[in-house]
Design a protein around this motif. Structure first.
Motif, PDB file in Angstrom:
ATOM      1  N   PRO A   2       0.828  -1.213   0.000  1.00 43.14           N
ATOM      2  CA  PRO A   2       0.000   0.000   0.000  1.00 43.14           C
ATOM      3  C   PRO A   2       0.860   1.260   0.000  1.00 43.14           C
ATOM      4  O   PRO A   2       2.044   1.221   0.271  1.00 43.14           O
ATOM      5  N   ASP A   3       0.243   2.363  -0.281  1.00 47.72           N
ATOM      6  CA  ASP A   3       0.921   3.655  -0.294  1.00 47.72           C
ATOM      7  C   ASP A   3       1.625   3.890   1.041  1.00 47.72           C
ATOM      8  O   ASP A   3       0.987   3.910   2.086  1.00 47.72           O
ATOM      9  N   PRO A   4       2.962   4.083   1.052  1.00 50.22           N
ATOM     10  CA  PRO A   4       3.695   4.229   2.312  1.00 50.22           C
ATOM     11  C   PRO A   4       3.332   5.468   3.111  1.00 50.22           C
ATOM     12  O   PRO A   4       3.613   5.539   4.298  1.00 50.22           O
ATOM     13  N   ILE A   5       2.697   6.441   2.494  1.00 50.31           N
ATOM     14  CA  ILE A   5       2.321   7.641   3.242  1.00 50.31           C
ATOM     15  C   ILE A   5       1.378   7.271   4.386  1.00 50.31           C
ATOM     16  O   ILE A   5       1.324   7.932   5.406  1.00 50.31           O
ATOM     17  N   GLY A   6       0.655   6.162   4.229  1.00 47.25           N
ATOM     18  CA  GLY A   6      -0.271   5.704   5.255  1.00 47.25           C
ATOM     19  C   GLY A   6       0.398   5.230   6.530  1.00 47.25           C
ATOM     20  O   GLY A   6      -0.272   5.056   7.550  1.00 47.25           O
ATOM     21  N   VAL A   7       1.706   5.028   6.521  1.00 51.88           N
ATOM     22  CA  VAL A   7       2.390   4.593   7.745  1.00 51.88           C
ATOM     23  C   VAL A   7       2.624   5.757   8.701  1.00 51.88           C
ATOM     24  O   VAL A   7       2.918   5.549   9.867  1.00 51.88           O
ATOM     25  N   PHE A   8       2.514   6.978   8.217  1.00 49.71           N
ATOM     26  CA  PHE A   8       2.682   8.145   9.077  1.00 49.71           C
ATOM     27  C   PHE A   8       1.377   8.425   9.812  1.00 49.71           C
ATOM     28  O   PHE A   8       0.309   8.411   9.212  1.00 49.71           O
ATOM     29  N   HIS A   9       1.478   8.677  11.119  1.00 43.96           N
ATOM     30  CA  HIS A   9       0.253   8.966  11.866  1.00 43.96           C
ATOM     31  C   HIS A   9      -0.205  10.397  11.601  1.00 43.96           C
ATOM     32  O   HIS A   9       0.506  11.202  10.986  1.00 43.96           O
ATOM     33  N   GLU A  10      -1.400  10.715  12.050  1.00 52.40           N
ATOM     34  CA  GLU A  10      -2.032  11.999  11.750  1.00 52.40           C
ATOM     35  C   GLU A  10      -1.157  13.185  12.150  1.00 52.40           C
ATOM     36  O   GLU A  10      -1.044  14.172  11.415  1.00 52.40           O
ATOM     37  N   GLY A  11      -0.517  13.102  13.315  1.00 52.77           N
ATOM     38  CA  GLY A  11       0.348  14.191  13.767  1.00 52.77           C
ATOM     39  C   GLY A  11       1.542  14.401  12.856  1.00 52.77           C
ATOM     40  O   GLY A  11       1.931  15.537  12.561  1.00 52.77           O
ATOM     41  N   GLU A  12       2.129  13.297  12.401  1.00 51.17           N
ATOM     42  CA  GLU A  12       3.259  13.404  11.474  1.00 51.17           C
ATOM     43  C   GLU A  12       2.815  14.029  10.157  1.00 51.17           C
ATOM     44  O   GLU A  12       3.482  14.924   9.632  1.00 51.17           O
ATOM     45  N   ARG A  13       1.681  13.565   9.632  1.00 53.62           N
ATOM     46  CA  ARG A  13       1.185  14.117   8.363  1.00 53.62           C
ATOM     47  C   ARG A  13       0.877  15.605   8.490  1.00 53.62           C
ATOM     48  O   ARG A  13       1.147  16.387   7.576  1.00 53.62           O
ATOM     49  N   SER A  14       0.336  16.015   9.648  1.00 54.89           N
ATOM     50  CA  SER A  14       0.046  17.428   9.877  1.00 54.89           C
ATOM     51  C   SER A  14       1.338  18.253   9.864  1.00 54.89           C
ATOM     52  O   SER A  14       1.401  19.320   9.252  1.00 54.89           O
ATOM     53  N   LEU A  15       2.368  17.740  10.534  1.00 55.34           N
ATOM     54  CA  LEU A  15       3.654  18.437  10.559  1.00 55.34           C
ATOM     55  C   LEU A  15       4.272  18.489   9.160  1.00 55.34           C
ATOM     56  O   LEU A  15       4.781  19.536   8.746  1.00 55.34           O
ATOM     57  N   HIS A  16       4.205  17.382   8.441  1.00 51.73           N
ATOM     58  CA  HIS A  16       4.728  17.370   7.071  1.00 51.73           C
ATOM     59  C   HIS A  16       4.034  18.435   6.218  1.00 51.73           C
ATOM     60  O   HIS A  16       4.684  19.118   5.427  1.00 51.73           O
ATOM     61  N   GLN A  17       2.730  18.555   6.407  1.00 57.20           N
ATOM     62  CA  GLN A  17       1.970  19.543   5.645  1.00 57.20           C
ATOM     63  C   GLN A  17       2.389  20.959   6.034  1.00 57.20           C
ATOM     64  O   GLN A  17       2.611  21.808   5.165  1.00 57.20           O
ATOM     65  N   LYS A  18       2.511  21.220   7.347  1.00 55.53           N
ATOM     66  CA  LYS A  18       2.931  22.554   7.808  1.00 55.53           C
ATOM     67  C   LYS A  18       4.297  22.935   7.267  1.00 55.53           C
ATOM     68  O   LYS A  18       4.550  24.095   6.937  1.00 55.53           O
ATOM     69  N   LEU A  19       5.200  21.959   7.218  1.00 56.63           N
ATOM     70  CA  LEU A  19       6.565  22.223   6.756  1.00 56.63           C
ATOM     71  C   LEU A  19       6.702  22.115   5.238  1.00 56.63           C
ATOM     72  O   LEU A  19       7.789  22.304   4.700  1.00 56.63           O
ATOM     73  N   ASP A  20       5.592  21.807   4.572  1.00 56.25           N
ATOM     74  CA  ASP A  20       5.565  21.675   3.118  1.00 56.25           C
ATOM     75  C   ASP A  20       6.587  20.643   2.624  1.00 56.25           C
ATOM     76  O   ASP A  20       7.339  20.892   1.682  1.00 56.25           O
ATOM     77  N   ILE A  21       6.608  19.482   3.303  1.00 60.57           N
ATOM     78  CA  ILE A  21       7.533  18.419   2.915  1.00 60.57           C
ATOM     79  C   ILE A  21       6.791  17.111   2.619  1.00 60.57           C
ATOM     80  O   ILE A  21       7.396  16.043   2.580  1.00 60.57           O
ATOM     81  N   GLU A  22       5.487  17.204   2.383  1.00 65.55           N
ATOM     82  CA  GLU A  22       4.685  16.004   2.122  1.00 65.55           C
ATOM     83  C   GLU A  22       5.219  15.211   0.930  1.00 65.55           C
ATOM     84  O   GLU A  22       5.402  13.994   1.024  1.00 65.55           O
ATOM     85  N   ASP A  23       5.453  15.887  -0.179  1.00 59.50           N
ATOM     86  CA  ASP A  23       5.917  15.196  -1.385  1.00 59.50           C
ATOM     87  C   ASP A  23       7.276  14.551  -1.158  1.00 59.50           C
ATOM     88  O   ASP A  23       7.521  13.421  -1.577  1.00 59.50           O
ATOM     89  N   ARG A  24       8.161  15.285  -0.498  1.00 62.88           N
ATOM     90  CA  ARG A  24       9.508  14.764  -0.236  1.00 62.88           C
ATOM     91  C   ARG A  24       9.450  13.503   0.620  1.00 62.88           C
ATOM     92  O   ARG A  24      10.106  12.505   0.335  1.00 62.88           O
TER      93      ARG A  24
END
Length: 59
Positions: A2-24
């Motif tokens: 499955p898509d590995p982005i799903g292994v990050f929990h909600e807090g991690e995804r929120s931080l990735h979004q704030k830091l604009d590093i989701e794609d990376r």
């Protein structure tokens, strides 16, 4: 796998979004997050005398 982005929990995804590093992080996840352990890692883990395990309780 499955898509590995799903292994990050909600807090991690929120931080990735704030830091604009989701794609990376998504691209890193595609290369580094696996649904199996490579043989060289298995050999290394088997050779360890101790294993450290962490968990979270209800507190």
């Amino acid at each position: 796998m499955p898509d590995p982005i799903g292994v990050f929990h909600e807090g991690e995804r929120s931080l990735h979004q704030k830091l604009d590093i989701e794609d990376r992080l998504h691209q890193l996840g595609l290369r580094m997050i696996r649904d199996h352990m490579p043989d060289q890692h298995r050999t290394f883990i088997e050779a360890l005398e101790t294993v450290h395990i962490g968990a979270v309780d209800a507190c």
